[in-house]
Design an enzyme around this catalytic site. Structure first.
Site, PDB file in Angstrom:
ATOM      1  N   ASP A 123     -55.494 -69.027 -54.668  1.00  0.00           N
ATOM      2  CA  ASP A 123     -54.155 -68.695 -55.147  1.00  0.00           C
ATOM      3  C   ASP A 123     -53.208 -69.872 -54.944  1.00  0.00           C
ATOM      4  O   ASP A 123     -52.411 -70.212 -55.830  1.00  0.00           O
ATOM      5  CB  ASP A 123     -53.642 -67.457 -54.410  1.00  0.00           C
ATOM      6  CG  ASP A 123     -52.202 -67.123 -54.773  1.00  0.00           C
ATOM      7  OD1 ASP A 123     -51.962 -66.713 -55.917  1.00  0.00           O
ATOM      8  OD2 ASP A 123     -51.325 -67.283 -53.909  1.00  0.00           O
ATOM      9  N   GLU A 173     -59.498 -66.151 -58.445  1.00  0.00           N
ATOM     10  CA  GLU A 173     -58.813 -67.008 -57.481  1.00  0.00           C
ATOM     11  C   GLU A 173     -59.765 -67.463 -56.383  1.00  0.00           C
ATOM     12  O   GLU A 173     -59.727 -68.627 -55.956  1.00  0.00           O
ATOM     13  CB  GLU A 173     -57.625 -66.265 -56.877  1.00  0.00           C
ATOM     14  CG  GLU A 173     -56.464 -66.079 -57.844  1.00  0.00           C
ATOM     15  CD  GLU A 173     -55.292 -65.344 -57.233  1.00  0.00           C
ATOM     16  OE1 GLU A 173     -54.170 -65.498 -57.734  1.00  0.00           O
ATOM     17  OE2 GLU A 173     -55.487 -64.612 -56.244  1.00  0.00           O
TER      18      GLU A 173
END
EC number: 3.1.26.3
Length: 209
Positions: A23, A95
């Site tokens: 992320d 992610e």
């Protein structure tokens, strides 16, 4: 890579830490690319564009394109409830995959992969907020440059009372000529004139949907 595809419902050692790392990398790579791609954009505009690119919905669409759900390691409960199709699980796994690529191959490779995956999304980006109508966009553009607000004038009305066409001119200080618009109501004609002014100012290209 196996760990990146392991959901917390499958095992105690799962992809949550890789998701955290991915992320951060995703936000940095996208932010850096937007900074370079839109040199005139303000911080707020860049933030909105980044949010659009890194939101769960966008990531889930990418993950489905890779058929990532077929490779996820899920617990029996998630399997039965269709977790491999769930947007949040797919986005988190993507992610995590970015985090794993970074750890395995380094930042340059991770950046290349992320930008390749999002290439289509980048091509569709524009600084124009399509949720706002042309009159609002024109007003905000002029206000941001300290200019006077546009002036609209109805110059002609044609047709029968039940089927009229309004003709409007829009005067903008930054333009030598007034822009024109026509429509079935004054409001529509003003919107068309504002859109023409935005094109004349070079803010929009006329092909923008």
């Amino acid at each position: 890579m196996v760990l990146a595809l392991t959901h917390r419902s499958f095992a105690g050692r799962n992809n949550e830490r890789l998701e955290f790392l991915g992320d951060a990398i995703l936000n940095f790579v996208v932010g850096e690319a937007l900074y370079e791609r839109f040199p005139q954009a303000r911080e707020g505009q860049l933030s909105r564009l980044r949010a659009r690119l890194v939101k769960g919905e966008t990531l889930a669409v990418l993950a489905r394109g890779f058929e990532l759900g077929d490779y996820l390691r899920l617990g029996s409960g998630e399997l039965k409830s269709g977790g491999f199709r769930r947007e949040s699980i797919l986005a988190d796994a993507l992610e995590a995959l970015i985090g794993a690529i970074y750890l395995d191959a380094g930042m340059d490779v991770a950046r290349t992969r992320v930008l390749a995956w999002l290439a289509g999304e980048f091509e569709r980006l524009t600084l124009v907020d399509t949720n706002k109508d042309p009159k609002t966009r024109l007003q905000e553009f002029l206000q941001s440059r300290g200019c006077d607000l546009p002036k609209y004038e109805v110059v002609d009305i044609q047709g029968e009372p039940h089927c009229r066409t309004f003709f409007v001119e829009c005067e903008v200080a930054l333009l030598n000529e007034k822009s024109r618009g026509q429509g079935a109501s004054r409001r529509i004609a003003e919107q068309v004139a504002a859109a023409s002014a935005l094109i004349a100012l070079g803010v929009e290209n006329g092909n923008h949907e």
